[in-house]
Design an enzyme around this catalytic site. Structure first.
Site, PDB file in Angstrom:
ATOM      1  N   CYS A  95       0.672  -0.618  -0.183  1.00  0.00           N
ATOM      2  CA  CYS A  95       0.073  -0.387  -0.392  1.00  0.00           C
ATOM      3  C   CYS A  95       1.009   1.396  -0.052  1.00  0.00           C
ATOM      4  O   CYS A  95       0.350   2.438  -0.613  1.00  0.00           O
ATOM      5  CB  CYS A  95      -0.882  -0.276   1.197  1.00  0.00           C
ATOM      6  SG  CYS A  95      -0.091   0.173   2.790  1.00  0.00           S
ATOM      7  N   HIS A 171      -2.524   1.540   7.254  1.00  0.00           N
ATOM      8  CA  HIS A 171      -2.609   1.617   5.530  1.00  0.00           C
ATOM      9  C   HIS A 171      -2.758   2.786   5.214  1.00  0.00           C
ATOM     10  O   HIS A 171      -2.469   3.810   5.777  1.00  0.00           O
ATOM     11  CB  HIS A 171      -4.374   0.731   5.297  1.00  0.00           C
ATOM     12  CG  HIS A 171      -4.795   1.192   3.857  1.00  0.00           C
ATOM     13  ND1 HIS A 171      -3.522   0.386   3.319  1.00  0.00           N
ATOM     14  CD2 HIS A 171      -6.034   1.962   3.422  1.00  0.00           C
ATOM     15  CE1 HIS A 171      -4.561   0.096   1.858  1.00  0.00           C
ATOM     16  NE2 HIS A 171      -5.672   1.767   2.041  1.00  0.00           N
TER      17      HIS A 171
END
Length: 329
Positions: A95, A171
């Site tokens: 990510c 994230h």
């Protein structure tokens, strides 16, 4: 992170694996350089106050790190914008690079040259759907090697289930303006998330700041694990360009004022040069394998009878700290 099937070695040694990336401007700036992109760097933002953003402009995009929760998108997920480069995240731990690439590949600015690797990847994926783009990213050897150059040596590496949201504790997502609208680029969704219109005379940063602040406030009280970074033009180049303008072009400033401004800008150039030197040193340390030294040190301490006393002393200190915290509460 869910863990299964322990695998010896580093992430780079496991084919197709991507390592975790530290949320650090020096790391992200070197990723950009490693991809072959020039004219851009990443800066950390410590506060959401407008002044913290102003001195970094132009800011081309923001990268936000947060503790992942299964939450509804804050805006409308769009799947009909072929003019926006977006890829689904189908690879565990990717990510960080995914958020950075989604900003870079949607960027059109004279300061920044994407370079051969990123331009080639963008052309190859241009007519593909987001899911296939995500798989193409996983197979892009140059990008993966640059990403995994930050793999930290470990005794055991745990393999994870690719693409499962539950696998991610933290994230990265990107925010940027595209054609008059503010978008959130999060590979966990099916498409870009349209958050707001940006007025003709409105700074997009004034639109995104309250959105990020509201997102942070949705978390429980005491949650401080956030990090915000800005994708900006290379600061050294910007300052050097300003110096050249002051030297070679007419200016309303007096000679003394011009010289003072040039001196200030040269100080900024030296600061950026020193920062790049520090980033290089820090990244060398990140990549260095300290495990043989640590293991040999522990072995020597054990053989000389020093290890257990150190352990007992550390354990006692831990108990004292815990008791102190309990008393404070």
């Amino acid at each position: 992170m869910a863990a299964e099937n322990p695998v010896a070695g580093t992430a780079e040694e496991v084919e197709g694996n991507w390592c975790l990336i530290e949320s650090d401007p020096g790391v992200f700036t070197e990723l950009i350089r490693g991809f072959g992109c020039t004219g851009a760097q990443v800066e950390e933002i410590w506060t959401l106050d407008a002044d913290a953003f102003h001195h970094l402009e132009p800011i081309h995009g923001l990268i936000f790190l947060f503790k992942w929760v299964d939450d509804k998108p804050a805006g409308r997920v769009v799947t009909d914008r072929s003019d926006i480069f977006f890829a689904r995240q189908v690879i565990s731990n990717a990510c960080a690079t995914q958020a950075l690439l989604c900003l870079l590949l949607n960027l059109r600015h004279s300061d920044i040259d994407l370079g051969q690797t990123l331009n080639g990847f963008k052309r190859f994926c241009q007519d593909l759907d987001p899911e296939t783009r995500g798989h193409c990213l996983g197979n892009e050897e140059k990008i993966r090697k640059v990403h995994n150059s930050f793999a930290r040596p470990v005794l055991f590496e745990f393999d994870t289930r690719p693409g499962s949201p539950d696998d991610y504790c933290y994230h990265f997502v990107g925010y940027m303006p595209i054609k008059g609208k503010l978008f959130e680029l999060d590979g966990m969704h099916e498409g870009p998330i349209e958050l707001a219109e940006i007025g003709q005379h409105q700074n997009w940063l004034d639109v995104v700041r309250p959105i990020i602040e509201a997102r942070m406030e949705r978390y429980s009280v005491g949650e401080i694990h956030f990090n915000l970074m800005a994708l900006v033009s290379d600061r050294q180049r910007c300052y050097e360009r300003q110096i050249q303008l002051l030297v070679h072009q007419p200016s309303p400033l007096s000679h003394a004022e011009r010289q003072s401004e040039i001196a200030t800008l040269r100080t900024f150039v030296k600061f950026e040069q020193e920062k790049k030197r520090r980033y290089r040193q820090e990244n060398i340390r990140r990549r260095h394998n300290y495990l043989p030294f640590i293991l040999e040190l522990l072995k020597q301490l054990g053989e000389t009878g020093q290890l257990m006393p150190i352990y007992e002393k550390a354990k006692q200190r831990a108990y004292q700290c815990q008791a102190y915290k309990s008393d404070k509460n």
